[in-house]
Write an enzyme that holds these catalytic residues in place. Sequence first.
Site, PDB file in Angstrom:
ATOM      1  N   GLU A  79      66.198  93.246   6.959  1.00  0.00           N
ATOM      2  CA  GLU A  79      67.003  94.136   6.738  1.00  0.00           C
ATOM      3  C   GLU A  79      67.844  95.586   5.985  1.00  0.00           C
ATOM      4  OE1 GLU A  79      70.999  90.734   6.623  1.00  0.00           O
ATOM      5  OE2 GLU A  79      69.314  89.888   5.784  1.00  0.00           O
ATOM      6  N   HIS A  98      72.193  93.176  -1.271  1.00  0.00           N
ATOM      7  CA  HIS A  98      72.767  91.859  -0.686  1.00  0.00           C
ATOM      8  C   HIS A  98      71.833  90.316  -0.742  1.00  0.00           C
ATOM      9  CE1 HIS A  98      72.633  89.842   2.791  1.00  0.00           C
ATOM     10  NE2 HIS A  98      71.518  89.660   3.355  1.00  0.00           N
ATOM     11  N   HIS A 100      72.547  86.182  -0.716  1.00  0.00           N
ATOM     12  CA  HIS A 100      73.530  85.082   0.111  1.00  0.00           C
ATOM     13  C   HIS A 100      73.584  84.562  -1.457  1.00  0.00           C
ATOM     14  CE1 HIS A 100      69.480  85.077   2.167  1.00  0.00           C
ATOM     15  NE2 HIS A 100      70.236  86.630   2.446  1.00  0.00           N
ATOM     16  N   HIS A 169      76.740  84.431   6.285  1.00  0.00           N
ATOM     17  CA  HIS A 169      75.429  84.909   6.041  1.00  0.00           C
ATOM     18  C   HIS A 169      75.176  85.197   4.225  1.00  0.00           C
ATOM     19  CE1 HIS A 169      72.152  88.788   6.734  1.00  0.00           C
ATOM     20  NE2 HIS A 169      71.698  88.126   6.116  1.00  0.00           N
TER      21      HIS A 169
END
Length: 239
Positions: A79, A98, A100, A169
């Site tokens: 990603e 990024h 979670h 996500h």
Amino acid sequence: MPQAASPALIDDLVIANHILVNEGVLDGFGHISVRHDSEPGLFLIARSMAPGLVQAADILACDLDGDVHDAQGRRTYVERFIHSEIYRARPDVMAVIHSHSPAVIPFGVTGQRLRPICHMSGFLGADVPVFEIRHAAGESTDLLIRNQALGQALAASLGSGSVGLMRGHGNVVVGVSIQQVVFRAIYTESNARLQSEAMRMGEIEFLTPGEAQAASDMNDEHLGRPWEVWKRRAQQSGF
């Protein structure tokens, strides 16, 4: 051949990985990057590995097409296009996370919008967007941002904001420095927990847009204070 990034920037990127794991934002997954300090068309990110294990030797460079520049031929995260396309779309952004982070996930899959509930999270602003990958890639993806087109769609959804949610996500957080983006990622998770708790008690009095901006500006003047605490705590935890 691009110039080497400063050792200080690489050191901060390494400790940021460790802080984010220690503070419960990252675990075995997720990633943080920083724009190269002398080559704005490159960013620094770890090779594909658990963030809690990242060391200086694991940092490599990537360009805004998502191509890795590494003499050792190592790979980075699938990603990476989250990072490359946000850096391309937002010249003001110097660092991207990024994650979670668990308390944030429900706000991307329900009608409840993530909004600033306290002065530490004023950077959230009036409206945190939710990226719906189905609009860009249909209903059979694994929800990962695997290519430039999906990265561009995510960057467009984020717009000029500081935080964007990704349905089912996680989230993406941006900032003008490693210290700022780490602060924002940690307090995004904190705000989500507080908001979930407050929702069980009744109607919430959120920050007004003016309060959110003033609080965000104030906190930006003191980023070194929590950074040093989080850094010491990560080091004491064995990172």
